[in-house]
Design an enzyme around this catalytic site. Sequence first.
Site, PDB file in Angstrom:
ATOM      1  N   GLN A 102       5.314   4.072  -1.707  1.00  0.00           N
ATOM      2  CA  GLN A 102       4.914   4.349  -0.329  1.00  0.00           C
ATOM      3  C   GLN A 102       5.109   3.079   0.488  1.00  0.00           C
ATOM      4  O   GLN A 102       4.446   2.068   0.251  1.00  0.00           O
ATOM      5  CB  GLN A 102       3.461   4.802  -0.256  1.00  0.00           C
ATOM      6  CG  GLN A 102       3.039   5.222   1.145  1.00  0.00           C
ATOM      7  CD  GLN A 102       1.562   5.541   1.248  1.00  0.00           C
ATOM      8  OE1 GLN A 102       0.723   4.655   1.072  1.00  0.00           O
ATOM      9  NE2 GLN A 102       1.237   6.790   1.512  1.00  0.00           N
ATOM     10  N   TYR A 172      -1.636   4.354  10.925  1.00  0.00           N
ATOM     11  CA  TYR A 172      -0.912   3.145  10.574  1.00  0.00           C
ATOM     12  C   TYR A 172       0.129   2.918  11.687  1.00  0.00           C
ATOM     13  O   TYR A 172       0.212   3.696  12.626  1.00  0.00           O
ATOM     14  CB  TYR A 172      -0.253   3.299   9.212  1.00  0.00           C
ATOM     15  CG  TYR A 172      -1.196   3.109   8.034  1.00  0.00           C
ATOM     16  CD1 TYR A 172      -2.459   3.707   8.008  1.00  0.00           C
ATOM     17  CD2 TYR A 172      -0.836   2.352   6.938  1.00  0.00           C
ATOM     18  CE1 TYR A 172      -3.318   3.533   6.945  1.00  0.00           C
ATOM     19  CE2 TYR A 172      -1.688   2.170   5.855  1.00  0.00           C
ATOM     20  CZ  TYR A 172      -2.931   2.760   5.864  1.00  0.00           C
ATOM     21  OH  TYR A 172      -3.783   2.587   4.805  1.00  0.00           O
ATOM     22  N   ALA A 347      -4.486  14.470  -5.302  1.00  0.00           N
ATOM     23  CA  ALA A 347      -4.956  13.110  -5.529  1.00  0.00           C
ATOM     24  C   ALA A 347      -6.262  13.102  -6.307  1.00  0.00           C
ATOM     25  O   ALA A 347      -6.311  12.714  -7.465  1.00  0.00           O
ATOM     26  CB  ALA A 347      -5.119  12.376  -4.204  1.00  0.00           C
ATOM     27  N   ARG A 348      -7.363  13.572  -5.671  1.00  0.00           N
ATOM     28  CA  ARG A 348      -8.668  13.482  -6.316  1.00  0.00           C
ATOM     29  C   ARG A 348      -8.707  14.229  -7.637  1.00  0.00           C
ATOM     30  O   ARG A 348      -9.336  13.770  -8.606  1.00  0.00           O
ATOM     31  CB  ARG A 348      -9.753  14.001  -5.368  1.00  0.00           C
ATOM     32  CG  ARG A 348     -10.058  13.058  -4.216  1.00  0.00           C
ATOM     33  CD  ARG A 348     -10.909  13.700  -3.138  1.00  0.00           C
ATOM     34  NE  ARG A 348     -10.172  14.702  -2.376  1.00  0.00           N
ATOM     35  CZ  ARG A 348     -10.661  15.351  -1.332  1.00  0.00           C
ATOM     36  NH1 ARG A 348     -11.901  15.124  -0.938  1.00  0.00           N
ATOM     37  NH2 ARG A 348      -9.924  16.226  -0.681  1.00  0.00           N
TER      38      ARG A 348
END
Length: 399
Positions: A102, A172, A347-348
């Site tokens: 990433q 971002y 993800a989690r």
Amino acid sequence: MSSATRDAFQPAMLGPVQLRNRIIKAATFEGRTPDALVTDDLIEFHRRVAAGGAALTTVAYCAVAPEGRTDRHQIWMRADAVPGLQRLTDAVHAEGGAVSAQLGHAGPVANAASNRAPALAPSRQLSPISMRVTHAATETDIRRIIAAHAESARLAVRAGFDAVELHFGHNYLISAFLSPALNKRSDSYGGTLANRARLARQTAEAVRNEVGNEIAVLAKFNMDDGVRGGFGIEESRTVAQWLAEDGNLDALELTVGSSLRNPMYLFRGDVPLREFAAQFPQPQRLGIRLIGRKFLRTYPYRDAYLLDEAARFRADLDLPLILLGGIASRAAIDTAMAHGFDFVAMARALLYDPELINRMRADEISVSPCTHCNQCMPTIYQGTRCVLTTPAADPAHTA
């Protein structure tokens, strides 16, 4: 194969890369790079995900410049980082998986105090991260950062990555340029949507020109900042169409939320305010306990909770799309496939159990036991993990 019969557990192409299935480990900052370089602990983190059956694991977060880190402990892409990254990609490949880096610039999300460098943003503003005023990026800064994305992608190729994921989300830097709430510029990078989208489009073009079809090029892209006056779904759909028409991306991973102003809009579920506060000294700890609920808002969790918003993009675009958000069950995966999504990202659920994909394939389990308590979120300061299944990392092991 039609979307109605697509099997998420069969091989699939992502740009020039063949993946063993359609399930991606989404980027979650690992907290395992105390010297801004790869550690054995980081390698093991991703090796376990690959051994557990995910097709592609995403290394987060590889900043394209030193001031583009959220703090000084994160990897930034330079020649010194390549040997460690090569060891990481070799370990993932040995398990039959693929691996993505990433790439991005944290912009206003960067902690200037930690980085010992000013945080950049589209416009001057007070950063709630470092409580310092950000610097408005000059056109020289913009050109440097575009070039840095391309150079970082080349380093990713050298290190053996199969893909790069460009960070166009969560406010971002590139996401901040897209946001009318954060971008108050009056030059060719501000004002109209076309101008605010210019940095995203130029970055994708520069990266594609640098790597060609050597690796896959993805972007993590905000559908909605979840912030009043921010980048919302209608503008996002238009920019997504432009990105698709430009032809520089192999897929979009659709996300939401603002790391600056509304992070829980992405995560959903419980808000571990007490655990977050405990990571900070006084008086910050008390401040988080007192006003943290204004920043860490509560949104209920449900399976595939971004599906309705993402389906609007699926109807718009002839571009592979990755569905993120609440992918924690075989039913959610199958629903995504039935709605025409090409891949899913989780993800989690993989923090809870890196072996989940193998276990789903073997019909040993259909729903992740992850409770969405989100107590994994505050662990980023010591090594991201599920507190229910994984003990705290030994600091000596991560150094």
